[in-house]
Design an enzyme around this catalytic site. Structure first.
Site, PDB file in Angstrom:
ATOM      1  N   SER A 198       0.855  -1.190   0.000  1.00  9.97           N
ATOM      2  CA  SER A 198       0.000   0.000   0.000  1.00  9.97           C
ATOM      3  C   SER A 198       0.887   1.234   0.000  1.00  9.97           C
ATOM      4  O   SER A 198       1.944   1.246   0.651  1.00  9.97           O
ATOM      5  CB  SER A 198      -0.888   0.019   1.249  1.00  9.97           C
ATOM      6  OG  SER A 198      -1.446   1.322   1.438  1.00  9.97           O
ATOM      7  N   TYR A 243      -1.590  -1.141  10.271  1.00 14.92           N
ATOM      8  CA  TYR A 243      -1.691  -1.489   8.843  1.00 14.92           C
ATOM      9  C   TYR A 243      -0.466  -0.987   8.083  1.00 14.92           C
ATOM     10  O   TYR A 243       0.133  -1.723   7.289  1.00 14.92           O
ATOM     11  CB  TYR A 243      -2.969  -0.852   8.298  1.00 14.92           C
ATOM     12  CG  TYR A 243      -3.218  -0.984   6.812  1.00 14.92           C
ATOM     13  CD1 TYR A 243      -3.967  -2.045   6.307  1.00 14.92           C
ATOM     14  CD2 TYR A 243      -2.762  -0.016   5.907  1.00 14.92           C
ATOM     15  CE1 TYR A 243      -4.238  -2.144   4.941  1.00 14.92           C
ATOM     16  CE2 TYR A 243      -3.026  -0.115   4.549  1.00 14.92           C
ATOM     17  CZ  TYR A 243      -3.760  -1.179   4.074  1.00 14.92           C
ATOM     18  OH  TYR A 243      -4.032  -1.274   2.729  1.00 14.92           O
TER      19      TYR A 243
HETATM   20  P1  NAD Z   1     -11.627  -5.494   0.654  1.00 21.60           P
HETATM   21  O1  NAD Z   1     -11.909  -5.292   2.114  1.00 21.60           O
HETATM   22  O2  NAD Z   1     -12.605  -4.991  -0.340  1.00 21.60           O
HETATM   23  O3  NAD Z   1     -11.387  -7.056   0.382  1.00 21.60           O
HETATM   24  C1  NAD Z   1     -10.534  -7.798   1.207  1.00 21.60           C
HETATM   25  C2  NAD Z   1     -10.820  -9.281   1.032  1.00 21.60           C
HETATM   26  O4  NAD Z   1      -9.922  -9.984   1.897  1.00 21.60           O
HETATM   27  C3  NAD Z   1     -12.247  -9.665   1.456  1.00 21.60           C
HETATM   28  O5  NAD Z   1     -12.829 -10.513   0.485  1.00 21.60           O
HETATM   29  C4  NAD Z   1     -12.032 -10.380   2.784  1.00 21.60           C
HETATM   30  O6  NAD Z   1     -13.001 -11.397   3.048  1.00 21.60           O
HETATM   31  C5  NAD Z   1     -10.637 -10.970   2.585  1.00 21.60           C
HETATM   32  N1  NAD Z   1      -9.987 -11.307   3.859  1.00 21.60           N
HETATM   33  C6  NAD Z   1      -9.918 -10.559   4.985  1.00 21.60           C
HETATM   34  N2  NAD Z   1      -9.304 -11.236   5.964  1.00 21.60           N
HETATM   35  C7  NAD Z   1      -8.963 -12.445   5.445  1.00 21.60           C
HETATM   36  C8  NAD Z   1      -8.327 -13.603   5.977  1.00 21.60           C
HETATM   37  N3  NAD Z   1      -7.910 -13.662   7.256  1.00 21.60           N
HETATM   38  N4  NAD Z   1      -8.144 -14.667   5.161  1.00 21.60           N
HETATM   39  C9  NAD Z   1      -8.572 -14.631   3.872  1.00 21.60           C
HETATM   40  N5  NAD Z   1      -9.202 -13.584   3.333  1.00 21.60           N
HETATM   41  C10 NAD Z   1      -9.396 -12.494   4.110  1.00 21.60           C
HETATM   42  O7  NAD Z   1     -10.160  -4.887   0.445  1.00 21.60           O
HETATM   43  P2  NAD Z   1      -9.483  -4.150  -0.809  1.00 21.60           P
HETATM   44  O8  NAD Z   1      -9.648  -2.696  -0.632  1.00 21.60           O
HETATM   45  O9  NAD Z   1      -9.893  -4.795  -2.082  1.00 21.60           O
HETATM   46  O10 NAD Z   1      -7.946  -4.478  -0.504  1.00 21.60           O
HETATM   47  C11 NAD Z   1      -7.260  -5.548  -1.123  1.00 21.60           C
HETATM   48  C12 NAD Z   1      -5.780  -5.384  -0.909  1.00 21.60           C
HETATM   49  O11 NAD Z   1      -5.348  -4.125  -1.408  1.00 21.60           O
HETATM   50  C13 NAD Z   1      -5.341  -5.403   0.558  1.00 21.60           C
HETATM   51  O12 NAD Z   1      -4.078  -6.019   0.676  1.00 21.60           O
HETATM   52  C14 NAD Z   1      -5.239  -3.932   0.897  1.00 21.60           C
HETATM   53  O13 NAD Z   1      -4.379  -3.703   1.981  1.00 21.60           O
HETATM   54  C15 NAD Z   1      -4.679  -3.414  -0.398  1.00 21.60           C
HETATM   55  N6  NAD Z   1      -4.860  -1.981  -0.625  1.00 21.60           N
HETATM   56  C16 NAD Z   1      -6.108  -1.458  -0.731  1.00 21.60           C
HETATM   57  C17 NAD Z   1      -6.254  -0.101  -0.975  1.00 21.60           C
HETATM   58  C18 NAD Z   1      -7.589   0.537  -1.150  1.00 21.60           C
HETATM   59  O14 NAD Z   1      -7.662   1.769  -1.089  1.00 21.60           O
HETATM   60  N7  NAD Z   1      -8.658  -0.218  -1.396  1.00 21.60           N
HETATM   61  C19 NAD Z   1      -5.114   0.717  -1.079  1.00 21.60           C
HETATM   62  C20 NAD Z   1      -3.862   0.139  -0.948  1.00 21.60           C
HETATM   63  C21 NAD Z   1      -3.746  -1.215  -0.717  1.00 21.60           C
HETATM   64  C1  4PL Z   2      -3.922   6.610   0.347  1.00 20.92           C
HETATM   65  O1  4PL Z   2      -4.210   1.180   1.620  1.00 20.92           O
HETATM   66  O2  4PL Z   2      -3.404   3.791   0.227  1.00 20.92           O
HETATM   67  C2  4PL Z   2      -6.583   5.124   2.416  1.00 20.92           C
HETATM   68  C3  4PL Z   2      -6.975   2.648   2.990  1.00 20.92           C
HETATM   69  N1  4PL Z   2      -5.796   5.996   1.755  1.00 20.92           N
HETATM   70  O3  4PL Z   2      -6.144   1.516   2.662  1.00 20.92           O
HETATM   71  C4  4PL Z   2      -5.102   1.944   1.934  1.00 20.92           C
HETATM   72  C5  4PL Z   2      -4.736   5.576   1.052  1.00 20.92           C
HETATM   73  C6  4PL Z   2      -6.290   3.778   2.381  1.00 20.92           C
HETATM   74  C7  4PL Z   2      -4.421   4.237   0.968  1.00 20.92           C
HETATM   75  C8  4PL Z   2      -5.213   3.346   1.698  1.00 20.92           C
END
Ligand code: NAD
Ligand code: 4PL
Length: 247
Positions: A140, A153
């Site tokens: 992230s 996180y």
């Molecule tokens: P989301 O919450 O929409 O989806 C996360 C998924 O992970 C869900 O389906 C959930 O059931 C699953 N999950 C949670 N705990 C689990 C476990 N213990 N075992 C197996 N599955 C599990 O999240 P997202 O926003 O799509 O994020 C996906 C990835 O992208 C993550 O690694 C998150 O840190 C990263 N990320 C997201 C953002 C953002 O802004 N959405 C930004 C940077 C990084």
């Molecule tokens: C810029 O990884 O990358 C909020 C929430 N804002 O999870 C993230 C920023 C979120 C991010 C993320």
């Protein structure tokens, strides 16, 4: 139709929804046989049905060592996975004053130790089968920005980036490359249902390019890193956030 991942088997964790589901869909469209592993079993199966292309959904809590081993063995069907995408994570929004040891441990467990567990098992199997392989870890850009309301996180994602570098060093000689993608704020299912959804205006102000980040814009970069086109890249973290942080 021929795709750049034809004949490859892939595991995407946390792919019942959000960015993981978009990654699973993109890898499947590019020709991979995809296993969607999620703690939400119904969601994993529904995502697989929605994606098609032979995708399969299975239950797996990525913080549970026995469940991870069983999931990867099942997905490999006697061989080894070619592609592992570590996407599963909890994305909390929590004031610093509320961060206690229970929260810290839970986030480190699900967001960082899980990546060790899946990589331990998958790289062991890839090497035992004498197969090359590719690992992509989802980090992230909060690691570069020090974003508020996510201290544990951000620490876990820093750990993911550090582990990506060291694992790349450990398994490079076996033909396994290990990279990370670091998304910025992305309009996933989880984000839409959380207070992070209120941050788009502020984040857009910091981005070099306008718009709300979409899961598909992360998935296309993951697909590239899984392909032969990225075969000479390892240990890297690719930041995908419309230039919010210039890294
Ligand atoms: P989301 O919450 O929409 O989806 C996360 C998924 O992970 C869900 O389906 C959930 O059931 C699953 N999950 C949670 N705990 C689990 C476990 N213990 N075992 C197996 N599955 C599990 O999240 P997202 O926003 O799509 O994020 C996906 C990835 O992208 C993550 O690694 C998150 O840190 C990263 N990320 C997201 C953002 C953002 O802004 N959405 C930004 C940077 C990084
Ligand atoms: C810029 O990884 O990358 C909020 C929430 N804002 O999870 C993230 C920023 C979120 C991010 C993320």
């Amino acid at each position: 139709m021929s795709g750049k991942l034809d004949g490859k088997s892939a595991i995407v964790t946390g792919a019942a929804q959000g960015i993981g589901k978009a990654i699973a869909k993109r890898l499947a469209e590019d020709g991979a046989s995809v296993v969607i592993a999620d703690i939400n079993e119904d969601g994993a199966k529904a995502a697989a049905a929605d994606i098609g292309h032979g995708a399969v959904g299975v239950a797996c809590d990525v913080s549970d060592p026995a469940a991870v081993d069983a999931m990867i063995e099942g997905a490999a069907r006697g061989g080894a996975p070619d592609i592992l995408v570590n996407n599963a994570a909890i994305v909390p929004f929590i004031a610093w004053d509320d961060v206690d040891l229970d929260h810290w441990r839970k986030i480190i467990d699900v967001n960082l130790t899980s990546v060790f567990l899946t990589c331990r098992k998958a790289t062991d199997m890839m090497r035992a089968a004498g197969r090359k392989g590719t690992v992509v870890n989802i980090a992230s850009n909060t690691f570069f920005a020090g974003t508020p309301n996510m201290a544990a996180y951000v620490a876990a994602k820093g750990g993911v980036i550090g582990f990506t570098r060291s694992l790349a060093t450990e398994v490079g000689k076996d033909g396994i490359n290990v990279n990370a993608v670091s998304p910025g704020l992305t309009e996933s299912d989880g984000v839409k249902a959380s207070p992070h959804n209120e941050a788009f205006g502020f984040v857009e102000m910091l981005q070099a390019m306008p718009g709300k980040g979409q899961p598909e814009q992360i998935a296309s970069v993951v697909s590239f890193l899984c392909s032969e086109d990225a075969g000479w890249m390892t240990g890297q973290t690719v930041n995908v956030d419309a230039g919010m942080v210039r890294w």
